[in-house]
Design an enzyme around this catalytic site. Structure first.
Site, PDB file in Angstrom:
ATOM      1  N   LYS A 119      -8.204  -4.870  -6.018  1.00  0.00           N
ATOM      2  CA  LYS A 119      -7.635  -5.933  -5.183  1.00  0.00           C
ATOM      3  C   LYS A 119      -7.968  -7.219  -5.678  1.00  0.00           C
ATOM      4  CE  LYS A 119      -5.939  -2.370  -2.705  1.00  0.00           C
ATOM      5  NZ  LYS A 119      -6.595  -1.861  -1.449  1.00  0.00           N
ATOM      6  N   LEU A 120      -7.078  -8.186  -5.330  1.00  0.00           N
ATOM      7  CA  LEU A 120      -7.310  -9.646  -5.821  1.00  0.00           C
ATOM      8  C   LEU A 120      -8.662 -10.186  -5.741  1.00  0.00           C
ATOM      9  CD1 LEU A 120      -5.871 -12.295  -7.274  1.00  0.00           C
ATOM     10  CD2 LEU A 120      -6.052 -12.924  -4.702  1.00  0.00           C
TER      11      LEU A 120
ATOM     12  N   ASP B 204      -8.270  16.509   3.636  1.00  0.00           N
ATOM     13  CA  ASP B 204      -6.978  15.625   3.507  1.00  0.00           C
ATOM     14  C   ASP B 204      -6.445  15.550   4.870  1.00  0.00           C
ATOM     15  OD1 ASP B 204      -4.412  15.125   2.976  1.00  0.00           O
ATOM     16  OD2 ASP B 204      -4.603  15.908   0.876  1.00  0.00           O
TER      17      ASP B 204
ATOM     18  N   ASN C 215      -2.170 -17.813  -3.940  1.00  0.00           N
ATOM     19  CA  ASN C 215      -3.121 -17.228  -4.948  1.00  0.00           C
ATOM     20  C   ASN C 215      -3.843 -18.044  -5.757  1.00  0.00           C
ATOM     21  OD1 ASN C 215      -2.553 -14.736  -3.701  1.00  0.00           O
ATOM     22  ND2 ASN C 215      -0.772 -14.289  -5.052  1.00  0.00           N
TER      23      ASN C 215
ATOM     24  N   TYR D  77       4.616   1.053  -1.035  1.00  0.00           N
ATOM     25  CA  TYR D  77       3.450   1.102  -0.319  1.00  0.00           C
ATOM     26  C   TYR D  77       4.011   0.698   1.189  1.00  0.00           C
ATOM     27  CZ  TYR D  77      -0.392  -0.944   2.490  1.00  0.00           C
ATOM     28  OH  TYR D  77      -1.610  -1.094   3.532  1.00  0.00           O
TER      29      TYR D  77
ATOM     30  N   THR E  82      -0.009  -2.484   8.454  1.00  0.00           N
ATOM     31  CA  THR E  82      -0.034  -3.601   7.728  1.00  0.00           C
ATOM     32  C   THR E  82       1.116  -4.780   8.207  1.00  0.00           C
ATOM     33  OG1 THR E  82       0.385  -4.503   5.655  1.00  0.00           O
ATOM     34  CG2 THR E  82       0.990  -2.497   6.085  1.00  0.00           C
ATOM     35  N   ASP E  83       0.736  -5.954   7.841  1.00  0.00           N
ATOM     36  CA  ASP E  83       1.837  -7.016   8.241  1.00  0.00           C
ATOM     37  C   ASP E  83       3.005  -6.882   6.986  1.00  0.00           C
ATOM     38  OD1 ASP E  83       0.530  -8.005   5.529  1.00  0.00           O
ATOM     39  OD2 ASP E  83       0.307  -9.903   6.530  1.00  0.00           O
ATOM     40  N   GLU E  84       2.706  -6.115   5.924  1.00  0.00           N
ATOM     41  CA  GLU E  84       3.615  -5.703   4.988  1.00  0.00           C
ATOM     42  C   GLU E  84       4.956  -5.232   5.333  1.00  0.00           C
ATOM     43  OE1 GLU E  84       2.400  -4.839   0.916  1.00  0.00           O
ATOM     44  OE2 GLU E  84       0.364  -5.965   1.209  1.00  0.00           O
TER      45      GLU E  84
ATOM     46  N   LYS F  96       4.030   2.766   4.665  1.00  0.00           N
ATOM     47  CA  LYS F  96       3.303   2.366   6.296  1.00  0.00           C
ATOM     48  C   LYS F  96       4.569   2.090   7.251  1.00  0.00           C
ATOM     49  CE  LYS F  96      -0.385   1.595   6.744  1.00  0.00           C
ATOM     50  NZ  LYS F  96      -1.330   2.511   7.106  1.00  0.00           N
TER      51      LYS F  96
ATOM     52  N   ALA G 105      -6.936   6.286   7.173  1.00  0.00           N
ATOM     53  CA  ALA G 105      -6.537   7.152   5.861  1.00  0.00           C
ATOM     54  C   ALA G 105      -5.379   6.640   5.217  1.00  0.00           C
ATOM     55  CB  ALA G 105      -6.841   8.402   5.735  1.00  0.00           C
TER      56      ALA G 105
HETATM   57  P1  NAD Z   1      -9.037   1.940   1.189  1.00  0.00           P
HETATM   58  O1  NAD Z   1      -7.941   2.410  -0.049  1.00  0.00           O
HETATM   59  O2  NAD Z   1     -10.055   1.041   1.027  1.00  0.00           O
HETATM   60  O3  NAD Z   1      -9.421   3.266   1.853  1.00  0.00           O
HETATM   61  C1  NAD Z   1      -8.479   4.222   1.974  1.00  0.00           C
HETATM   62  C2  NAD Z   1      -9.386   5.321   2.327  1.00  0.00           C
HETATM   63  O4  NAD Z   1      -8.429   6.449   2.823  1.00  0.00           O
HETATM   64  C3  NAD Z   1     -10.353   6.093   1.461  1.00  0.00           C
HETATM   65  O5  NAD Z   1     -11.501   6.287   1.977  1.00  0.00           O
HETATM   66  C4  NAD Z   1      -9.635   7.197   0.750  1.00  0.00           C
HETATM   67  O6  NAD Z   1     -10.654   8.289   0.486  1.00  0.00           O
HETATM   68  C5  NAD Z   1      -9.101   7.771   2.148  1.00  0.00           C
HETATM   69  N1  NAD Z   1      -7.661   8.618   1.984  1.00  0.00           N
HETATM   70  C6  NAD Z   1      -6.873   8.608   1.119  1.00  0.00           C
HETATM   71  N2  NAD Z   1      -5.911   9.413   1.345  1.00  0.00           N
HETATM   72  C7  NAD Z   1      -6.554  10.351   2.079  1.00  0.00           C
HETATM   73  C8  NAD Z   1      -5.954  11.685   2.536  1.00  0.00           C
HETATM   74  N3  NAD Z   1      -5.010  12.264   2.053  1.00  0.00           N
HETATM   75  N4  NAD Z   1      -6.911  12.371   3.449  1.00  0.00           N
HETATM   76  C9  NAD Z   1      -8.161  11.593   3.847  1.00  0.00           C
HETATM   77  N5  NAD Z   1      -8.415  10.502   3.600  1.00  0.00           N
HETATM   78  C10 NAD Z   1      -7.760   9.990   2.524  1.00  0.00           C
HETATM   79  O7  NAD Z   1      -8.046   1.231   2.199  1.00  0.00           O
HETATM   80  P2  NAD Z   1      -8.353   0.088   3.183  1.00  0.00           P
HETATM   81  O8  NAD Z   1      -8.281  -1.323   2.368  1.00  0.00           O
HETATM   82  O9  NAD Z   1      -9.694   0.106   3.658  1.00  0.00           O
HETATM   83  O10 NAD Z   1      -7.209   0.297   4.230  1.00  0.00           O
HETATM   84  C11 NAD Z   1      -7.478   0.985   5.378  1.00  0.00           C
HETATM   85  C12 NAD Z   1      -5.927   1.103   6.245  1.00  0.00           C
HETATM   86  O11 NAD Z   1      -5.901  -0.112   6.626  1.00  0.00           O
HETATM   87  C13 NAD Z   1      -4.863   1.472   5.498  1.00  0.00           C
HETATM   88  O12 NAD Z   1      -4.047   2.334   6.237  1.00  0.00           O
HETATM   89  C14 NAD Z   1      -4.038   0.450   5.120  1.00  0.00           C
HETATM   90  O13 NAD Z   1      -2.779   0.660   5.145  1.00  0.00           O
HETATM   91  C15 NAD Z   1      -4.544  -0.597   6.262  1.00  0.00           C
HETATM   92  N6  NAD Z   1      -4.520  -2.069   5.923  1.00  0.00           N
HETATM   93  C16 NAD Z   1      -5.423  -2.425   4.753  1.00  0.00           C
HETATM   94  C17 NAD Z   1      -5.357  -4.152   4.606  1.00  0.00           C
HETATM   95  C18 NAD Z   1      -6.069  -4.478   3.633  1.00  0.00           C
HETATM   96  O14 NAD Z   1      -6.009  -5.768   3.220  1.00  0.00           O
HETATM   97  N7  NAD Z   1      -6.981  -3.777   2.992  1.00  0.00           N
HETATM   98  C19 NAD Z   1      -4.691  -4.735   5.586  1.00  0.00           C
HETATM   99  C20 NAD Z   1      -3.804  -4.219   6.660  1.00  0.00           C
HETATM  100  C21 NAD Z   1      -3.887  -3.082   6.977  1.00  0.00           C
HETATM  101  O1  DAU Z   2      -0.944  -7.842   3.745  1.00  0.00           O
HETATM  102  C1  DAU Z   2      -1.825  -6.741   4.136  1.00  0.00           C
HETATM  103  C2  DAU Z   2      -1.982  -5.744   2.588  1.00  0.00           C
HETATM  104  O2  DAU Z   2      -2.650  -6.696   1.765  1.00  0.00           O
HETATM  105  C3  DAU Z   2      -2.592  -4.470   2.786  1.00  0.00           C
HETATM  106  O3  DAU Z   2      -1.655  -3.529   3.800  1.00  0.00           O
HETATM  107  C4  DAU Z   2      -2.592  -3.924   1.481  1.00  0.00           C
HETATM  108  O4  DAU Z   2      -3.188  -2.495   1.486  1.00  0.00           O
HETATM  109  C5  DAU Z   2      -3.859  -4.608   0.588  1.00  0.00           C
HETATM  110  O5  DAU Z   2      -3.929  -4.133  -0.492  1.00  0.00           O
HETATM  111  C6  DAU Z   2      -3.062  -6.121   0.542  1.00  0.00           C
HETATM  112  O6  DAU Z   2      -1.914  -6.134  -0.109  1.00  0.00           O
HETATM  113  P1  DAU Z   2      -1.595  -7.396  -1.352  1.00  0.00           P
HETATM  114  O7  DAU Z   2      -0.655  -6.654  -2.351  1.00  0.00           O
HETATM  115  O8  DAU Z   2      -1.260  -8.565  -0.900  1.00  0.00           O
HETATM  116  O9  DAU Z   2      -3.177  -7.383  -1.929  1.00  0.00           O
HETATM  117  P2  DAU Z   2      -3.520  -7.528  -3.423  1.00  0.00           P
HETATM  118  O10 DAU Z   2      -5.210  -8.032  -3.361  1.00  0.00           O
HETATM  119  O11 DAU Z   2      -3.344  -6.541  -4.415  1.00  0.00           O
HETATM  120  O12 DAU Z   2      -2.838  -8.801  -3.866  1.00  0.00           O
HETATM  121  C7  DAU Z   2      -3.124 -10.110  -3.314  1.00  0.00           C
HETATM  122  C8  DAU Z   2      -2.232 -11.240  -4.023  1.00  0.00           C
HETATM  123  O13 DAU Z   2      -2.543 -11.419  -5.220  1.00  0.00           O
HETATM  124  C9  DAU Z   2      -0.788 -10.632  -4.318  1.00  0.00           C
HETATM  125  O14 DAU Z   2       0.197 -11.669  -3.916  1.00  0.00           O
HETATM  126  C10 DAU Z   2      -0.834 -10.263  -5.759  1.00  0.00           C
HETATM  127  C11 DAU Z   2      -1.697 -11.179  -6.449  1.00  0.00           C
HETATM  128  N1  DAU Z   2      -2.565 -10.481  -7.505  1.00  0.00           N
HETATM  129  C12 DAU Z   2      -3.286  -9.238  -7.274  1.00  0.00           C
HETATM  130  C13 DAU Z   2      -3.910  -8.826  -8.273  1.00  0.00           C
HETATM  131  C14 DAU Z   2      -4.617  -7.549  -7.911  1.00  0.00           C
HETATM  132  C15 DAU Z   2      -2.620 -11.071  -8.641  1.00  0.00           C
HETATM  133  O15 DAU Z   2      -1.840 -12.429  -8.793  1.00  0.00           O
HETATM  134  N2  DAU Z   2      -3.387 -10.629  -9.560  1.00  0.00           N
HETATM  135  C16 DAU Z   2      -3.780  -9.511  -9.516  1.00  0.00           C
HETATM  136  O16 DAU Z   2      -4.809  -8.935 -10.385  1.00  0.00           O
END
Ligand code: NAD
Ligand code: DAU
Length: 348
Positions: A195-196, A59, A255, A156, A130-132, A160, A82
């Site tokens: 995720k979507l 962790d 979407n 979330y 993240t851009d969020e 962040k 992480a």
């Molecule tokens: P993910 O959920 O796929 O992976 C997260 C990883 O972190 C997993 O392997 C999990 O086991 C590990 N983890 C969780 N809690 C932990 C802890 N306490 N200690 C050690 N490891 C831990 O996430 P992702 O989508 O790969 O995102 C990675 C990073 O990028 C995150 O910080 C997220 O905020 C950021 N990010 C993601 C997106 C996206 O679209 N997925 C976009 C922008 C930024």
């Molecule tokens: O913008 C970066 C972010 O993108 C990352 O920081 C997050 O970790 C990542 O999960 C993602 O967040 P979103 O909430 O945008 O992603 P998600 O795939 O959950 O959803 C994308 C869009 O689709 C959002 O407008 C919600 C919608 N959605 C999502 C799911 C899971 C649906 O309509 N139906 C669904 O079942």
């Protein structure tokens, strides 16, 4: 460089680990991951026996463990991915997001300061965000820049944003060399099917309903995960301490537009009748506090670090769908939890 990557078994982290391990054989890569439901060592099978790679299960909030890793491997760089990453989960259960994303980041910063403060030369704490954190845009042409004020609106994104502020606080207060990047929505292989895009690919394969939130009019800017991993590599090596870089795909989709495209491509690939998968689209109750639109101005990273995305959405989504169709076992295993149970046994 002795690089501690956190969250390297997750979606984006596994692409970053693979890239750095293969490209920099003289660097040491230590992957610290707690293997939550989102972490999967199956993502890294092809590089797990490389001599410059070490996996540590644990962790990021465990001070003793992180301290031991810094000592044992003489860590010079942290690439911190992480996190708890799924917005819907943060709405149901915010506390784990605060624990991992805020306190976990604080612990990493604190241990890095302890080991580096006497000599920050050649050190870097790189925080992936993240851009969020910038909130929600209206429909139109506005974009998030690095100067856009923070306005997080889900547990979330609030967690962040909080971690971003802590990282900057360590820069200003303790002069720790830090860099932050804020990226748009990633997609590609190894994306967890909550995720979507991977959820809908999986549901289409299984002919299950496709739950579109609200009217499906929300807009996201999609980036192929390999483009993000390449941007992270460039920022790690050339980013300027104290700076923030926005990363985005210039790929805005509603979407419903995106889902319709995925349905049509999959009908062709699966030999189904045109329109068959669109019939699975089901409008469901909207996500609470659903941000309307995200869109990134990525001109700073383009102008200063010469990064631009290589994939268009059309090429990236094709590769992604092909990967999921070729890796149905991966999909089955992560949804059944079989690998999670296997690795839990192995590393406990
Ligand atoms: P993910 O959920 O796929 O992976 C997260 C990883 O972190 C997993 O392997 C999990 O086991 C590990 N983890 C969780 N809690 C932990 C802890 N306490 N200690 C050690 N490891 C831990 O996430 P992702 O989508 O790969 O995102 C990675 C990073 O990028 C995150 O910080 C997220 O905020 C950021 N990010 C993601 C997106 C996206 O679209 N997925 C976009 C922008 C930024
Ligand atoms: O913008 C970066 C972010 O993108 C990352 O920081 C997050 O970790 C990542 O999960 C993602 O967040 P979103 O909430 O945008 O992603 P998600 O795939 O959950 O959803 C994308 C869009 O689709 C959002 O407008 C919600 C919608 N959605 C999502 C799911 C899971 C649906 O309509 N139906 C669904 O079942």
């Amino acid at each position: 460089m002795n690089i501690l990557i956190t969250g390297g078994a997750g979606f984006i982290g596994s692409h970053v680990v693979r890239r750095l391990v293969n490209k920099y054989p003289y660097d040491k890569i230590i992957n610290l991951d707690a293997l939550t439901y989102a972490g999967n060592l199956e993502n890294l099978k092809d590089i797990e026996s490389k001599s410059n790679y070490t996996f540590v299960k644990g962790d990021i909030g465990d001070e003793t463990l992180v301290d031991d890793i810094f000592k044992k491997y003489q860590i010079t760089h942290v690439v911190h991915l992480a996190a708890e990453s799924h917005v819907d989960r943060s709405i149901k259960d915010p506390l784990i997001f605060l624990k991992t994303n805020i306190l976990g980041t604080a612990n990493l910063l604190q241990v890095a300061k302890k080991h580096w403060a006497d000599d920050y030369a050649g050190k870097l704490f790189y925080h992936i965000s993240t851009d969020e954190v910038y909130g929600s845009l209206d429909m139109g042409t506005d974009l998030f820049t690095e100067e856009t004020p923070y306005d997080p609106r889900s547990p979330y994104s609030a967690s962040k944003a909080s971690s971003d502020h802590l990282v900057r606080a360590f820069y200003h207060t303790y002069h720790m060399p830090v860099v932050i990047s804020n990226c748009s929505n990633n997609y590609g292989p190894n994306h967890f099917p909550e995720k979507l895009i991977p959820l809908f690919i999986n549901n289409i394969i299984q002919k299950k309903p496709l739950p579109v939130y609200g009217k499906g009019e929300n807009v996201r800017d999609w980036l192929y995960v390999e483009d993000h991993a390449r941007a992270i590599d460039i920022i790690l090596h050339k980013g300027k301490p104290g700076e923030t870089y926005n990363i985005g795909g210039h790929n805005e989709w509603t979407n419903i537009g995106l889902v319709s495209l995925v349905c049509d491509i999959m009908d062709k690939k699966l030999g189904r009748l045109a329109g068959e998968s669109r019939n699975l689209i089901t409008y469901v109750t909207d996500r609470a506090g659903h941000d309307l639109r995200y869109a990134i101005d990525a001109s700073k990273i383009k102008n200063e670090l010469a990064w631009v995305p290589h994939e268009t959405f059309e090429t990236g989504i094709e590769k992604t769908i092909d990967w999921y169709l070729a890796n149905e076992t991966w999909l089955k295993n992560v949804t059944s939890g079989a690998y999670q149970a296997y690795y839990d046994k192995m590393y406990h």
